[in-house]
Design a protein around this motif. Structure first.
Motif, PDB file in Angstrom:
ATOM      1  N   ASP A 106      40.124  37.068  41.243  1.00 16.81           N
ATOM      2  CA  ASP A 106      41.305  37.594  40.372  1.00 16.81           C
ATOM      3  C   ASP A 106      41.524  36.784  39.126  1.00 16.81           C
ATOM      4  O   ASP A 106      40.701  35.869  39.019  1.00 16.81           O
ATOM      5  N   ILE A 107      42.658  36.686  38.423  1.00  9.59           N
ATOM      6  CA  ILE A 107      42.610  36.032  37.236  1.00  9.59           C
ATOM      7  C   ILE A 107      42.602  34.490  37.506  1.00  9.59           C
ATOM      8  O   ILE A 107      42.504  33.779  36.486  1.00  9.59           O
ATOM      9  N   PHE A 156      39.374  40.195  38.119  1.00 14.79           N
ATOM     10  CA  PHE A 156      39.396  39.595  36.870  1.00 14.79           C
ATOM     11  C   PHE A 156      38.188  40.273  36.144  1.00 14.79           C
ATOM     12  O   PHE A 156      38.255  40.672  35.136  1.00 14.79           O
ATOM     13  N   THR A 157      36.913  39.425  36.748  1.00  9.23           N
ATOM     14  CA  THR A 157      35.691  40.135  35.909  1.00  9.23           C
ATOM     15  C   THR A 157      34.750  40.753  36.835  1.00  9.23           C
ATOM     16  O   THR A 157      34.141  41.501  36.498  1.00  9.23           O
ATOM     17  N   GLN A 197      47.221  47.599  40.673  1.00 10.48           N
ATOM     18  CA  GLN A 197      46.873  46.179  40.306  1.00 10.48           C
ATOM     19  C   GLN A 197      47.293  45.150  41.034  1.00 10.48           C
ATOM     20  O   GLN A 197      47.093  44.059  41.254  1.00 10.48           O
ATOM     21  N   HIS A 255      40.280  44.459  32.613  1.00 14.96           N
ATOM     22  CA  HIS A 255      40.504  43.998  33.900  1.00 14.96           C
ATOM     23  C   HIS A 255      41.132  45.158  34.793  1.00 14.96           C
ATOM     24  O   HIS A 255      41.760  44.680  35.709  1.00 14.96           O
ATOM     25  N   LEU A 276      35.160  48.893  36.709  1.00 17.25           N
ATOM     26  CA  LEU A 276      36.227  48.038  36.142  1.00 17.25           C
ATOM     27  C   LEU A 276      36.062  48.031  34.656  1.00 17.25           C
ATOM     28  O   LEU A 276      35.042  48.006  33.816  1.00 17.25           O
TER      29      LEU A 276
END
Length: 313
Positions: free
Chosen positions: A104-105, A90-91, A84, A67, A63
């Protein structure tokens, strides 16, 4: 190993049996350490990362800081940007068996089956970080304005909560998986995923990672012997169906580990398939051993002392 890293590095988890593994990520490069602990570049990534990568079935999942998930083909070294819509990481992410786990975000926790690309949302949300070790998942989630560590059992894509503890995760250790170990901030306490318990420790902080020849880098070298043994046992089992790894010419030490596992598995399989035959064989061996021992004892007896001779005069 007592080799200490001066700067933060990330692990490529499950990469021990790759050529010159284990792999690490330093800045924008996938590297390995030679016998003198010098960094050797395997390839350039052309982007920065901020978490561990994972090897799975001929690909390294990594990653970048924006992101975006990429895979690196371990044969061709081709870097491929992943969809995506499916992998909207996300992280943090991790891989257990054939399942890709990520937040996820919106900080919801998702699982993707890497064989079918089927994606489903779990019951966990507000998940800021996640780590895995063996078949356990450690989530760091916010629940009613409080941060909690949630330990889960992972089985065939399903997460079952086992335990939770209140606390904030400590820096800079939270960037790395650390062989299933994480420290609770402002407490001399770590969480060990191998035993699902928290332990009081002497040192309140760790500022450097140390190299381990099986795992890669860890902030907790004092736990490496136990953790790496468990990690290696699980990893060898995972690689049975990995065509890429099975085709590699392994150095002697790694080859012996794989052969030992294959032999142990074959023995277990034979016990399940032919239990009566094995019992009969074992019984026959015991009988043969008993006969042999009896014969040897007989040879030691003074036969003349036991003969009765009729003397006719």
């Amino acid at each position: 190993s007592t080799h200490k890293f001066k700067q933060q590095v990330y692990n490529v988890l499950n990469s021990y049996f790759l050529d010159k593994g284990p792999y690490l990520i330093k800045k924008k490069q996938i590297i390995y350490l030679d016998k003198s602990f010098d960094s050797k570049v395997l390839m350039d990534l052309e982007f920065d990362t901020k978490s561990d990568a994972h090897y799975h079935q001929g690909k390294i999942y990594v990653l970048n800081i924006d992101h975006q998930l990429y895979t690196v083909d371990t044969s061709s070294k081709e870097i491929i940007r992943q969809d995506q819509q499916i992998f909207n990481v996300f992280t943090f992410f991790s891989i257990i068996d054939d399942f890709f786990i990520f937040n996820d975000i919106d900080l919801n926790l998702f699982v993707v089956n890497l064989m079918t690309l089927e994606k489903f949302k779990t019951d966990f949300n507000n998940c800021y970080r996640l780590y895995t070790f063996l078949d356990k998942v450690l989530l760091h989630c916010k629940v009613e304005q409080q941060f909690w560590f949630i330990v889960c059992q992972f089985n065939n894509g399903q997460l079952t909560e086992l335990k939770r503890m209140q606390g904030i995760i400590d820096q800079p250790m939270f960037h790395s998986n650390n062989l299933g170990l994480q420290k609770i901030y402002r407490k001399n306490q770590i969480i060990d995923l191998s035993d699902i318990y928290s332990e009081m420790i002497d040192k309140s902080a760790k500022s450097n990672q140390f190299y381990h020849p099986i795992y890669g880098a860890t902030f907790w070298p004092e736990y490496s012997q136990k953790q790496s043994r468990l990690y290696l046992q699980t990893l060898i089992g995972k690689l049975e169906d990995d065509e890429f790894v099975q085709k590699l010419e392994q150095p002697e030490g790694k080859r012996k580990l794989l052969l030992q596992h294959s032999n142990e598995k074959l023995q277990k399989s034979n016990k399940l398939r032919f239990p009566n035959h094995i019992k009969l064989f074992a019984a026959n061996c015991k009988v043969k051993k008993h006969i042999k021992e009896s014969f040897l004892k007989l040879n030691l007896i003074d036969l003349n002392a036991h003969l009765v001779v009729d003397d006719f005069e």
